[in-house]
Design an enzyme around this catalytic site. Structure first.
Site, PDB file in Angstrom:
ATOM      1  N   GLU A  71       0.813  -1.215   0.000  1.00 17.67           N
ATOM      2  CA  GLU A  71       0.000   0.000   0.000  1.00 17.67           C
ATOM      3  C   GLU A  71       0.845   1.264   0.000  1.00 17.67           C
ATOM      4  OE1 GLU A  71      -3.693   2.131   2.361  1.00 17.67           O
ATOM      5  OE2 GLU A  71      -2.641   0.490   3.341  1.00 17.67           O
ATOM      6  N   ASP A  89      -0.676  -5.016   3.101  1.00 18.41           N
ATOM      7  CA  ASP A  89      -1.131  -3.809   3.785  1.00 18.41           C
ATOM      8  C   ASP A  89      -0.481  -3.848   5.165  1.00 18.41           C
ATOM      9  OD1 ASP A  89      -2.360  -1.695   5.044  1.00 18.41           O
ATOM     10  OD2 ASP A  89      -4.366  -2.156   4.303  1.00 18.41           O
ATOM     11  N   ILE A  91      -0.570  -1.912   7.838  1.00 17.75           N
ATOM     12  CA  ILE A  91      -1.536  -1.721   8.915  1.00 17.75           C
ATOM     13  C   ILE A  91      -2.914  -1.574   8.280  1.00 17.75           C
ATOM     14  CG2 ILE A  91      -2.281  -0.335  10.883  1.00 17.75           C
ATOM     15  CD1 ILE A  91       0.529   0.604  11.297  1.00 17.75           C
ATOM     16  N   ASP A  92      -3.674  -2.625   8.285  1.00 14.39           N
ATOM     17  CA  ASP A  92      -5.048  -2.556   7.791  1.00 14.39           C
ATOM     18  C   ASP A  92      -5.922  -2.160   8.974  1.00 14.39           C
ATOM     19  OD1 ASP A  92      -6.978  -2.861   5.713  1.00 14.39           O
ATOM     20  OD2 ASP A  92      -7.691  -4.642   6.762  1.00 14.39           O
ATOM     21  N   THR A  94      -5.695   1.590   9.794  1.00 16.66           N
ATOM     22  CA  THR A  94      -4.861   2.686  10.296  1.00 16.66           C
ATOM     23  C   THR A  94      -5.650   3.663  11.163  1.00 16.66           C
ATOM     24  OG1 THR A  94      -3.352   2.530   8.408  1.00 16.66           O
ATOM     25  CG2 THR A  94      -3.355   4.600   9.625  1.00 16.66           C
ATOM     26  N   ASP A 229      -5.714  -4.947   0.666  1.00 15.27           N
ATOM     27  CA  ASP A 229      -6.691  -5.057   1.747  1.00 15.27           C
ATOM     28  C   ASP A 229      -7.324  -6.444   1.808  1.00 15.27           C
ATOM     29  OD1 ASP A 229      -6.759  -2.241   2.652  1.00 15.27           O
ATOM     30  OD2 ASP A 229      -7.607  -1.840   0.680  1.00 15.27           O
TER      31      ASP A 229
END
Length: 289
Positions: A71, A89, A91-92, A94, A229
């Protein structure tokens, strides 16, 4: 794919996800020095970038011939190819991370020939680790096969708990499609609605997909998110007996990079639930078309 050692790749991905989780836990959740990418609700932190660097560096050292899509390093025009590709990702969730709400994960997928093949989703705050290899089942913490228990029958839409997300685009056609469809899902049958048990917005596509795979959620419907994601969660979902179709009605075989996703858990009435839901979608998403 026959010459790839998927188990070895899977195990290494888990070790990297846990290292990333330690970095997330230790970090101070702030957007200072990072801020937003598109608007005030599309957040990025220095931790997002640091975690992706950790992940990409480790994976490239071990598998230098594989591609990587993340990402934080994505550039407009980048395309997912048929090459073996890690899709991350860092930190899915955030926004949850910034608000200290522990519905946060690292989403680490592996695609081959554009097909989601390995999925690792790890929530470092709860230490819930979801994992799957295509054709080998899906697991929680590598010991509990998904779904976690025989779920209640998947019957009609008005018996379903549905996960949805508002996303960061808060205007235009796609925002209208979401808003109007949410209303239809909640409305009574007498008013032409689905009268679903409830709508939930948790803030992490990867964990939403794992929720459907586990059986706690029945449906997750979304447009506007990206391959990073959903790639990992896609494998976990389908290996649990769930199915992924297009958020727009009619497409039963979406691509992982198509940006429109509709996940339904396993059950005898899976096809009927999908068609009933599609009948309540108000309009069509433009994203991904």
């Amino acid at each position: 794919m026959a010459d790839l050692n998927l188990q070895e790749i899977h195990d290494f991905m888990i070790s990297i996800a846990k290292q990333a989780g330690e970095r997330i836990i230790a970090a101070k959740p702030t957007t200072e020095g990072a801020g937003s990418k598109k608007n005030s609700v599309d957040l990025v932190t220095e931790t997002d970038r640091a975690v992706e660097t950790l992940v990409s560096t480790s994976l490239r050292e071990r598998y230098p011939d594989f591609s990587f899509m993340g990402e934080e390093t994505y550039k407009p025009g980048d395309k997912l190819t048929a090459a073996p590709t890690f899709i991350c990702d860092p930190i899915d969730g955030t926004t949850n991370f910034v608000h200290r709400y522990p519905y946060v994960s690292i989403s680490l997928g592996f695609a081959v020939d554009l097909e989601p093949t390995i999925g690792i989703v790890y929530n470092p705050f709860t230490q819930a680790l979801y994992s799957a290899i295509k054709g080998q089942g899906a697991y929680l913490n590598q010991t509990h096969k998904l779904p976690l228990s025989p779920p209640t029958p998947l019957d009609t839409l008005n018996s379903c708990l549905v996960a949805v997300e508002w996303g960061s685009d808060r205007s235009g056609n796609d925002f209208k499609v979401k808003s109007e469809t949410f209303k239809r899902l909640a409305a009574t049958k007498e008013n032409g609605g689905g009268m679903v048990h409830g709508l939930r917005s948790f803030g992490s596509a990867a964990l939403n997909l794992c929720g459907v795979a586990s059986g706690g959620l029945d449906i997750y419907w979304e447009a506007g998110c990206w391959a990073w994601d959903v790639c990992a969660g896609w494998v976990i979902l389908t290996e649990s007996g769930g199915k992924m179709v297009d958020a727009n009605p009619g497409n039963w075989a979406p691509r992982v990079d198509e940006r429109r996703y509709f996940a339904v858990r396993g059950g005898e009435a899976q096809k009927e639930i999908i068609e009933e839901f599609w009948g309540l979608v108000d309009g069509a998403f433009e994203v991904g078309i």
